[in-house]
Design a protein around this motif. Structure first.
Motif, PDB file in Angstrom:
ATOM      1  N   PHE A  50     -55.925  74.850 -24.246  1.00  0.00           N
ATOM      2  CA  PHE A  50     -56.674  73.504 -23.874  1.00  0.00           C
ATOM      3  C   PHE A  50     -55.736  72.857 -22.878  1.00  0.00           C
ATOM      4  O   PHE A  50     -54.471  72.638 -23.068  1.00  0.00           O
ATOM      5  CB  PHE A  50     -56.856  72.853 -25.165  1.00  0.00           C
ATOM      6  CG  PHE A  50     -57.875  73.601 -26.243  1.00  0.00           C
ATOM      7  CD1 PHE A  50     -57.173  74.429 -27.065  1.00  0.00           C
ATOM      8  CD2 PHE A  50     -59.107  73.365 -26.194  1.00  0.00           C
ATOM      9  CE1 PHE A  50     -57.768  75.490 -28.087  1.00  0.00           C
ATOM     10  CE2 PHE A  50     -59.730  74.103 -27.156  1.00  0.00           C
ATOM     11  CZ  PHE A  50     -59.045  75.131 -28.131  1.00  0.00           C
ATOM     12  N   TYR A  77     -55.903  68.432 -22.358  1.00  0.00           N
ATOM     13  CA  TYR A  77     -56.184  67.322 -22.683  1.00  0.00           C
ATOM     14  C   TYR A  77     -55.641  66.354 -21.868  1.00  0.00           C
ATOM     15  O   TYR A  77     -54.136  66.485 -21.376  1.00  0.00           O
ATOM     16  CB  TYR A  77     -55.834  66.733 -24.058  1.00  0.00           C
ATOM     17  CG  TYR A  77     -56.407  67.467 -25.119  1.00  0.00           C
ATOM     18  CD1 TYR A  77     -56.233  68.688 -25.822  1.00  0.00           C
ATOM     19  CD2 TYR A  77     -57.624  66.885 -25.941  1.00  0.00           C
ATOM     20  CE1 TYR A  77     -56.887  69.420 -26.610  1.00  0.00           C
ATOM     21  CE2 TYR A  77     -58.497  67.358 -26.762  1.00  0.00           C
ATOM     22  CZ  TYR A  77     -57.974  68.863 -27.184  1.00  0.00           C
ATOM     23  OH  TYR A  77     -58.874  69.352 -28.178  1.00  0.00           O
ATOM     24  N   LEU A  83     -56.587  61.411 -27.150  1.00  0.00           N
ATOM     25  CA  LEU A  83     -56.695  62.368 -25.994  1.00  0.00           C
ATOM     26  C   LEU A  83     -57.927  62.694 -26.018  1.00  0.00           C
ATOM     27  O   LEU A  83     -58.858  62.953 -26.870  1.00  0.00           O
ATOM     28  CB  LEU A  83     -55.968  63.505 -26.652  1.00  0.00           C
ATOM     29  CG  LEU A  83     -54.332  63.374 -26.392  1.00  0.00           C
ATOM     30  CD1 LEU A  83     -53.662  62.459 -27.218  1.00  0.00           C
ATOM     31  CD2 LEU A  83     -53.715  64.966 -26.665  1.00  0.00           C
ATOM     32  N   PHE A 126     -51.726  66.969 -21.478  1.00  0.00           N
ATOM     33  CA  PHE A 126     -51.184  67.692 -22.599  1.00  0.00           C
ATOM     34  C   PHE A 126     -51.823  68.943 -22.578  1.00  0.00           C
ATOM     35  O   PHE A 126     -52.976  69.128 -22.568  1.00  0.00           O
ATOM     36  CB  PHE A 126     -51.262  67.034 -23.855  1.00  0.00           C
ATOM     37  CG  PHE A 126     -50.556  65.840 -24.012  1.00  0.00           C
ATOM     38  CD1 PHE A 126     -51.151  64.574 -23.970  1.00  0.00           C
ATOM     39  CD2 PHE A 126     -49.086  65.824 -24.583  1.00  0.00           C
ATOM     40  CE1 PHE A 126     -50.012  63.308 -23.872  1.00  0.00           C
ATOM     41  CE2 PHE A 126     -48.470  64.700 -24.752  1.00  0.00           C
ATOM     42  CZ  PHE A 126     -48.734  63.476 -24.389  1.00  0.00           C
TER      43      PHE A 126
END
Lengths: 114, 114
Positions: free
Chosen positions: B34, B36, B44, B90
């Motif tokens: 993922f 974010y 987030l 992130f």
């Protein structure tokens, strides 16, 4: 369709007091996660809960920290006898049961210990 | 436990230039991946995710990422940066045994110069 609701947004506590952080997951989400973000650092996993069950608490400090997700009501992250080092942003996220869905995050609670 | 490495805690690009944010993870088991984005004082927001299937994943705001198993990488790109892309990004990787538990990188702050 409200997202993940965290309150309070900001919390100031004196050393030795208790801090209670609340998280209401998205509608339809039965999994709740708590993460801590220290300044200039990424998010660190703390605990993963389902209703009335702690699934994984491997990231929780051994003392003073506890979490619950009761059958009714929000998930609570409780920090007893706070110290300056507990100052951080605490994020709650929720997800549906299906794995790999990704999280929906709340806006966080910024805890300051003075 | 997984480890997630984001090379470069700060990246600066000019408006209109290519954005490349790097993410490498440690795992022999293909995880869920993922990206974010976090804007100041907010939670987030999910940009994109890879679970199975096509290794090039498109997300919101023109971002995309490519899963390269041989390189254990999941770098984030955008062909042309916009001022509104300035934020912290992130990378997150699921746990090999529990796909609902994530490990986050330490984040990359993207600055976009006019």
């Amino acid at each position: 369709n409200a997202g993940v609701m965290q309150n309070p947004r900001h919390l100031v506590r004196r050393r030795g007091q208790e801090a209670r952080l609340r998280c209401s997951p998205m509608k339809g989400h039965s999994h709740v996660y708590w993460y801590r973000q220290l300044p200039e650092e990424g998010l660190k996993f703390m605990v993963y809960l389902q209703k009335e069950n702690i699934i994984d608490e491997s990231g929780m400090p051994k003392e003073r920290f506890s979490a619950e997700f009761p059958k009714e009501g929000p998930s609570i992250l409780r920090i007893q006898q706070v110290v300056r080092g507990d100052s951080a942003a605490y994020f709650c996220a929720s997800s549906p049961p299906r794995q790999g869905s990704g999280y929906t995050f709340g806006s966080g609670t910024r805890l300051t210990v003075v | 436990a997984q480890s997630v490495t984001q090379l470069g805690s700060h990246v600066s690009v000019s408006e209109g230039a290519l954005v490349l944010l790097r993410c490498n993870y440690s795992s022999s088991v293909p995880p869920y991946l993922f990206w974010y984005v976090q804007y100041p004082n907010q939670g987030l927001q999910l940009l994109l995710k890879y679970t199975t299937g096509a290794t090039l994943v498109k997300g919101i705001n023109g971002f995309e990422a490519e899963f390269k198993k041989s390189e254990t990488s999941f770098h984030l790109t955008k062909p042309s940066a916009h001022m509104s892309d300035a934020a912290e990004y992130f990378c997150a990787v699921s746990d090999a045994n529990n796909f609902n538990k994530f490990y986050f990188g330490s984040g990359t702050k993207l600055n976009v110069k006019p």
